[in-house]
Design a protein around this motif. Structure first.
Motif, mmCIF file in Angstrom:
data_model
loop_
_atom_site.group_PDB
_atom_site.id
_atom_site.type_symbol
_atom_site.label_atom_id
_atom_site.label_comp_id
_atom_site.label_asym_id
_atom_site.label_seq_id
_atom_site.Cartn_x
_atom_site.Cartn_y
_atom_site.Cartn_z
ATOM 1 N N GLN A 1 26.643 -19.030 4.910
ATOM 2 C CA GLN A 1 27.564 -19.200 3.780
ATOM 3 C C GLN A 1 27.694 -17.911 2.984
ATOM 4 N N PHE A 2 26.572 -17.244 2.741
ATOM 5 C CA PHE A 2 26.603 -16.008 1.957
ATOM 6 C C PHE A 2 27.271 -14.870 2.719
ATOM 7 N N THR A 3 26.964 -14.719 4.002
ATOM 8 C CA THR A 3 27.572 -13.609 4.744
ATOM 9 C C THR A 3 29.066 -13.826 4.943
ATOM 10 N N GLN B 1 20.018 -9.654 -4.820
ATOM 11 C CA GLN B 1 20.309 -8.425 -5.569
ATOM 12 C C GLN B 1 21.573 -7.755 -5.024
ATOM 13 N N THR B 2 21.636 -7.570 -3.705
ATOM 14 C CA THR B 2 22.814 -6.942 -3.105
ATOM 15 C C THR B 2 24.062 -7.768 -3.369
ATOM 16 N N THR B 3 23.934 -9.088 -3.283
ATOM 17 C CA THR B 3 25.090 -9.957 -3.520
ATOM 18 C C THR B 3 25.630 -9.761 -4.922
ATOM 19 N N ASN B 4 24.747 -9.770 -5.914
ATOM 20 C CA ASN B 4 25.200 -9.598 -7.296
ATOM 21 C C ASN B 4 25.737 -8.200 -7.561
ATOM 22 N N VAL B 5 25.076 -7.188 -7.018
ATOM 23 C CA VAL B 5 25.564 -5.814 -7.212
ATOM 24 C C VAL B 5 26.962 -5.666 -6.628
ATOM 25 N N ASN B 6 27.179 -6.177 -5.425
ATOM 26 C CA ASN B 6 28.506 -6.082 -4.808
ATOM 27 C C ASN B 6 29.569 -6.776 -5.657
ATOM 28 N N GLN B 7 29.234 -7.956 -6.170
ATOM 29 C CA GLN B 7 30.177 -8.680 -7.026
ATOM 30 C C GLN B 7 30.511 -7.886 -8.284
ATOM 31 N N GLY C 1 23.860 -19.976 -8.655
ATOM 32 C CA GLY C 1 24.626 -19.212 -9.628
ATOM 33 C C GLY C 1 25.227 -17.955 -9.038
ATOM 34 N N THR C 2 24.470 -17.299 -8.171
ATOM 35 C CA THR C 2 24.981 -16.101 -7.502
ATOM 36 C C THR C 2 26.194 -16.442 -6.636
ATOM 37 N N PHE C 3 26.093 -17.516 -5.881
ATOM 38 C CA PHE C 3 27.220 -17.921 -5.037
ATOM 39 C C PHE C 3 28.450 -18.235 -5.888
ATOM 40 N N ALA C 4 28.233 -18.783 -7.088
ATOM 41 C CA ALA C 4 29.335 -19.119 -7.997
ATOM 42 C C ALA C 4 29.766 -17.944 -8.869
ATOM 43 N N ALA D 1 27.569 -21.930 -13.151
ATOM 44 C CA ALA D 1 28.322 -20.719 -13.460
ATOM 45 C C ALA D 1 28.782 -20.731 -14.915
ATOM 46 N N SER D 2 28.170 -21.562 -15.745
ATOM 47 C CA SER D 2 28.601 -21.740 -17.132
ATOM 48 C C SER D 2 28.048 -20.642 -18.036
ATOM 49 N N VAL D 3 28.898 -20.191 -18.950
ATOM 50 C CA VAL D 3 28.570 -19.128 -19.886
ATOM 51 C C VAL D 3 28.782 -19.644 -21.302
#
Length: 251
Positions: free
Chosen positions: A179-181, A197-203, A133-136, A73-75
């Motif tokens: 874990q994701f749901t 895709q849906t996970t990232n869009v929702n976030q 990364g998506t989960f984080a 999750a590093s930027v």
């Protein structure tokens, strides 16, 4: 032959140049056929260098900055033009900058390349989003860092999720799907498959990005290995595409 796919959804602004390379038009041999741009997949280094020169000449890219991707999750904030020596390239999975004529790039072969444009500052970011990364919440982290560094507001961001493996092909273990749901809701599941895709869009929407400012590529990399590399569809031995974004020179 087209060797890259421009991201028109962002380029229409006139503020940025953005795109993702396709897999054709290079010199790499199987299983990396043919425009492999990843140095870390055991391809011939000379072929990779030639492929990069082909793409750079075609697109006019210069001052490309990248990172050593580690599914984190590093930027990293890019505040200088020149790429550091190889041993000093940062480990991260997202890059941000407000500098003009510096291109940011990440390499993928199923993970989502997420392009971020703050139209007001302006500033840009690019994100490598696999399941870890998506989960984080790597995309949200990138926008948070853009806010800290540049004053970016999510409502001023245009986002594009580029070609990547989609829910039609992304079967995961029942444990991972649970874990994701549990974390992100049932809409991220598609039977036994996961929609990154849906996970990232929702976030992104939760953090304040406007829904109409988010676009998602129709291309699934696992379905379209004629155009893109797919780590999953090609059994882990394949090349990498380069996704890039650059703030154009000031008028």
């Amino acid at each position: 032959m087209n060797i890259y796919h421009p991201i028109q959804e962002l380029q229409a602004s006139g503020i940025v140049t953005a795109g993702i390379s396709l897999r054709g038009g290079g010199v790499s041999r199987a299983p990396y056929t043919s425009l492999n741009l990843g140095e870390h997949v055991n391809d011939d280094p000379n072929a990779v260098e030639t492929n990069r020169n082909i793409l750079f000449q075609e697109t006019g890219l210069v001052n490309l900055r990248s990172c050593r991707q580690i599914h984190s999750a590093s930027v990293v904030h890019i505040d200088k033009d020149a790429q550091p020596l190889a041993e000093h390239i940062p480990e991260a999975d997202a890059l941000i900058t407000a500098r003009h004529n510096v291109a940011l790039g990440i390499f993928t072969a199923d993970c989502i390349p997420i392009f971020v444009l703050d139209v007001e500052t302006p500033a840009i970011g690019i994100v490598h989003a696999g399941w870890r990364g998506t989960f984080a919440r790597i995309a949200v982290n990138a926008i948070t860092q853009m806010n800290t560094r540049f004053g970016t507001h999510p409502k001023n961001c245009q986002i594009h999720l580029g070609p990547s493996i989609q829910k039609c092909c992304y079967t995961v273990s029942s444990e991972l799907l649970t874990q994701f749901t549990e974390q992100f809701g049932s809409t991220v599941a598609y039977g036994t498959n996961l929609s990154l895709q849906t996970t990232n869009v929702n976030q992104l929407i939760e953090t304040g990005v406007l829904p109409d400012s988010i676009s998602v590529s129709e291309f699934c990399t696992a379905c379209r290995t004629d155009l893109f590399y797919s780590h999953r569809a090609e059994n882990g031995q394949t090349g990498r595409m380069l996704s890039y974004i650059r703030l154009n020179a000031k008028n």
